[in-house]
Design a protein around this motif. Structure first.
Motif, PDB file in Angstrom:
ATOM      1  N   ILE A   6       0.087 -56.009 -22.106  1.00 20.17           N
ATOM      2  CA  ILE A   6      -1.001 -55.608 -20.968  1.00 20.17           C
ATOM      3  C   ILE A   6      -1.889 -57.170 -20.957  1.00 20.17           C
ATOM      4  O   ILE A   6      -2.311 -57.726 -21.887  1.00 20.17           O
ATOM      5  N   TYR A   7      -2.205 -57.373 -19.814  1.00 20.82           N
ATOM      6  CA  TYR A   7      -2.752 -58.592 -19.221  1.00 20.82           C
ATOM      7  C   TYR A   7      -4.474 -58.065 -19.031  1.00 20.82           C
ATOM      8  O   TYR A   7      -4.315 -57.500 -17.825  1.00 20.82           O
ATOM      9  N   VAL A   8      -5.353 -58.491 -19.599  1.00 20.93           N
ATOM     10  CA  VAL A   8      -6.819 -58.169 -19.095  1.00 20.93           C
ATOM     11  C   VAL A   8      -7.518 -59.346 -18.788  1.00 20.93           C
ATOM     12  O   VAL A   8      -7.525 -60.486 -19.434  1.00 20.93           O
ATOM     13  N   THR A   9      -7.801 -59.582 -17.461  1.00 21.10           N
ATOM     14  CA  THR A   9      -8.730 -60.561 -16.868  1.00 21.10           C
ATOM     15  C   THR A   9      -9.988 -60.623 -17.545  1.00 21.10           C
ATOM     16  O   THR A   9     -10.716 -59.697 -18.070  1.00 21.10           O
ATOM     17  N   ASP A  10     -10.680 -61.620 -17.676  1.00 14.93           N
ATOM     18  CA  ASP A  10     -11.880 -61.909 -17.994  1.00 14.93           C
ATOM     19  C   ASP A  10     -12.971 -61.334 -16.813  1.00 14.93           C
ATOM     20  O   ASP A  10     -12.614 -61.260 -15.923  1.00 14.93           O
ATOM     21  N   VAL A  11     -14.131 -61.028 -17.587  1.00 16.73           N
ATOM     22  CA  VAL A  11     -15.154 -60.765 -16.534  1.00 16.73           C
ATOM     23  C   VAL A  11     -15.793 -61.881 -15.952  1.00 16.73           C
ATOM     24  O   VAL A  11     -16.283 -62.561 -16.914  1.00 16.73           O
ATOM     25  N   SER A  12     -16.004 -62.153 -14.705  1.00 14.94           N
ATOM     26  CA  SER A  12     -16.358 -63.196 -13.972  1.00 14.94           C
ATOM     27  C   SER A  12     -17.936 -63.068 -13.730  1.00 14.94           C
ATOM     28  O   SER A  12     -18.184 -61.826 -13.709  1.00 14.94           O
ATOM     29  N   LEU A  13     -18.706 -64.055 -13.515  1.00 18.11           N
ATOM     30  CA  LEU A  13     -20.044 -63.783 -12.886  1.00 18.11           C
ATOM     31  C   LEU A  13     -19.947 -63.157 -11.692  1.00 18.11           C
ATOM     32  O   LEU A  13     -20.739 -62.252 -11.548  1.00 18.11           O
ATOM     33  N   ASN A  14     -19.168 -63.493 -10.758  1.00 18.93           N
ATOM     34  CA  ASN A  14     -19.187 -62.993  -9.656  1.00 18.93           C
ATOM     35  C   ASN A  14     -18.866 -61.368  -9.586  1.00 18.93           C
ATOM     36  O   ASN A  14     -19.392 -60.671  -8.893  1.00 18.93           O
ATOM     37  N   GLN A  18     -21.266 -58.458  -8.217  1.00 20.51           N
ATOM     38  CA  GLN A  18     -20.888 -57.387  -7.371  1.00 20.51           C
ATOM     39  C   GLN A  18     -21.163 -55.936  -8.084  1.00 20.51           C
ATOM     40  O   GLN A  18     -21.117 -54.829  -6.969  1.00 20.51           O
ATOM     41  N   ILE A  19     -20.942 -55.872  -9.486  1.00 20.58           N
ATOM     42  CA  ILE A  19     -20.906 -54.642  -9.968  1.00 20.58           C
ATOM     43  C   ILE A  19     -22.500 -53.963  -9.720  1.00 20.58           C
ATOM     44  O   ILE A  19     -22.884 -53.035  -9.397  1.00 20.58           O
ATOM     45  N   PHE A  20     -23.582 -54.984 -10.071  1.00 23.93           N
ATOM     46  CA  PHE A  20     -24.817 -54.620 -10.113  1.00 23.93           C
ATOM     47  C   PHE A  20     -25.459 -54.577  -8.496  1.00 23.93           C
ATOM     48  O   PHE A  20     -26.279 -53.684  -8.435  1.00 23.93           O
ATOM     49  N   GLN A  21     -24.664 -55.113  -7.673  1.00 30.83           N
ATOM     50  CA  GLN A  21     -25.141 -55.196  -6.349  1.00 30.83           C
ATOM     51  C   GLN A  21     -24.863 -53.568  -5.892  1.00 30.83           C
ATOM     52  O   GLN A  21     -25.726 -53.055  -5.228  1.00 30.83           O
ATOM     53  N   THR A  22     -23.816 -53.113  -5.984  1.00 32.45           N
ATOM     54  CA  THR A  22     -23.312 -51.750  -5.923  1.00 32.45           C
ATOM     55  C   THR A  22     -24.131 -50.624  -6.596  1.00 32.45           C
ATOM     56  O   THR A  22     -24.678 -50.024  -5.935  1.00 32.45           O
ATOM     57  N   ARG A  23     -24.442 -50.903  -7.908  1.00 40.62           N
ATOM     58  CA  ARG A  23     -25.139 -49.976  -8.599  1.00 40.62           C
ATOM     59  C   ARG A  23     -26.689 -49.955  -8.022  1.00 40.62           C
ATOM     60  O   ARG A  23     -27.315 -48.814  -7.801  1.00 40.62           O
ATOM     61  N   LEU A  24     -27.203 -51.054  -7.783  1.00 37.61           N
ATOM     62  CA  LEU A  24     -28.465 -51.129  -7.178  1.00 37.61           C
ATOM     63  C   LEU A  24     -28.498 -50.455  -6.008  1.00 37.61           C
ATOM     64  O   LEU A  24     -29.631 -49.693  -5.632  1.00 37.61           O
ATOM     65  N   GLU A  25     -27.715 -50.435  -5.061  1.00 39.95           N
ATOM     66  CA  GLU A  25     -27.818 -49.642  -3.800  1.00 39.95           C
ATOM     67  C   GLU A  25     -27.321 -48.269  -3.756  1.00 39.95           C
ATOM     68  O   GLU A  25     -28.167 -47.395  -3.314  1.00 39.95           O
ATOM     69  N   ILE A  26     -26.568 -47.933  -4.730  1.00 43.20           N
ATOM     70  CA  ILE A  26     -25.859 -46.778  -4.660  1.00 43.20           C
ATOM     71  C   ILE A  26     -26.596 -45.656  -5.787  1.00 43.20           C
ATOM     72  O   ILE A  26     -26.759 -44.469  -5.354  1.00 43.20           O
ATOM     73  N   ARG A 140     -30.215 -58.093 -14.837  1.00 40.90           N
ATOM     74  CA  ARG A 140     -30.847 -59.555 -15.283  1.00 40.90           C
ATOM     75  C   ARG A 140     -30.333 -60.005 -16.675  1.00 40.90           C
ATOM     76  O   ARG A 140     -30.073 -61.094 -16.971  1.00 40.90           O
ATOM     77  N   ALA A 141     -30.233 -58.764 -17.626  1.00 36.71           N
ATOM     78  CA  ALA A 141     -29.655 -59.251 -18.882  1.00 36.71           C
ATOM     79  C   ALA A 141     -28.208 -59.671 -18.896  1.00 36.71           C
ATOM     80  O   ALA A 141     -27.845 -60.577 -19.515  1.00 36.71           O
ATOM     81  N   ALA A 142     -27.426 -58.943 -18.113  1.00 35.93           N
ATOM     82  CA  ALA A 142     -26.221 -59.406 -17.969  1.00 35.93           C
ATOM     83  C   ALA A 142     -26.000 -60.869 -17.414  1.00 35.93           C
ATOM     84  O   ALA A 142     -25.174 -61.627 -17.658  1.00 35.93           O
ATOM     85  N   LEU A 143     -26.784 -60.957 -16.429  1.00 34.65           N
ATOM     86  CA  LEU A 143     -26.607 -62.417 -15.669  1.00 34.65           C
ATOM     87  C   LEU A 143     -27.066 -63.386 -16.618  1.00 34.65           C
ATOM     88  O   LEU A 143     -26.496 -64.470 -16.617  1.00 34.65           O
ATOM     89  N   GLN A 150     -20.474 -69.292 -17.916  1.00 34.74           N
ATOM     90  CA  GLN A 150     -19.515 -69.603 -16.851  1.00 34.74           C
ATOM     91  C   GLN A 150     -20.325 -70.075 -15.691  1.00 34.74           C
ATOM     92  O   GLN A 150     -21.322 -70.003 -15.629  1.00 34.74           O
ATOM     93  N   ALA A 151     -19.566 -70.930 -14.669  1.00 35.82           N
ATOM     94  CA  ALA A 151     -19.992 -71.535 -13.833  1.00 35.82           C
ATOM     95  C   ALA A 151     -19.693 -70.584 -12.624  1.00 35.82           C
ATOM     96  O   ALA A 151     -18.800 -69.896 -12.601  1.00 35.82           O
ATOM     97  N   PHE A 152     -20.733 -70.379 -11.800  1.00 33.63           N
ATOM     98  CA  PHE A 152     -20.743 -69.184 -10.745  1.00 33.63           C
ATOM     99  C   PHE A 152     -19.994 -69.903  -9.690  1.00 33.63           C
ATOM    100  O   PHE A 152     -20.148 -70.965  -9.276  1.00 33.63           O
ATOM    101  N   SER A 153     -19.037 -69.230  -9.114  1.00 31.56           N
ATOM    102  CA  SER A 153     -18.235 -69.537  -7.967  1.00 31.56           C
ATOM    103  C   SER A 153     -18.579 -68.299  -6.944  1.00 31.56           C
ATOM    104  O   SER A 153     -18.103 -67.157  -7.020  1.00 31.56           O
TER     105      SER A 153
END
Length: 172
Positions: A6-14, A18-26, A140-143, A150-153
């Protein structure tokens, strides 16, 4: 990956953004929709659980996620429920990879208790505001953690470019 595992991708800053953008709105909307249908017995259970001494890492983040999904699952909208289950699958990856609960980046128990107490008092608008503030604090804590790693892309993943190349190569 066939014959490799199994290949698990890293969690990116992006991803985190996006996760928190969704959570904040929904989540505040889901809370408002769910408020009339939340069983008091389960609210009391969460209240008692968050009032106890801090649990270990795995129990802590599971309880946190369970409370959010408890609210979401009572909103009565299957599209929100399905979408938020996907978001929380990714959110769990963020929590684990940032080790938020282990490193004490953000202890959300007091915020959870505030939300629960407001729901039990039938102060739905205040509970929505508290939910928004809570998710914002988690963001804020996660960011803060991920900015240090990581550098933000802001560029989207170039998946469409890969598909175009494959399409172009197939046309040859």
């Amino acid at each position: 990956m066939p014959k490799k595992g199994i290949y698990v991708t890293d969690v990116s800053l992006n991803d985190v953004v996006q996760i928190f953008q969704t959570r904040l709105e929904i989540e505040p909307v889901a809370l408002r929709l769910a408020a009339p249908y939340l069983p008091e017995k389960e609210l009391l259970y969460f209240k008692e659980s968050f009032n106890r001494d801090e649990a270990d890492f795995h129990c802590g983040f599971r309880l946190d996620t369970a409370m959010h999904l408890f609210i979401i699952e009572h909103c009565g909208n299957r599209f929100i429920i399905d979408m938020m289950h996907q978001v929380f699958d990714q959110n769990t990856r963020v929590i684990i990879s940032s080790k938020q609960n282990k490193t004490k980046i953000h202890d959300a128990r007091k915020e959870h208790l505030e939300i629960i107490n407001l729901l039990m008092d039938n102060s739905v608008e205040k509970a929505q505001t508290a939910m928004y503030a809570h998710v914002e604090n988690c963001k804020r804590a996660a960011l803060d953690y991920f900015y240090n790693l990581q550098a933000f892309s802001s560029q989207p993943a170039p998946t469409y470019k890969t598909q175009l190349k494959m399409s172009y190569n197939d046309a040859k």
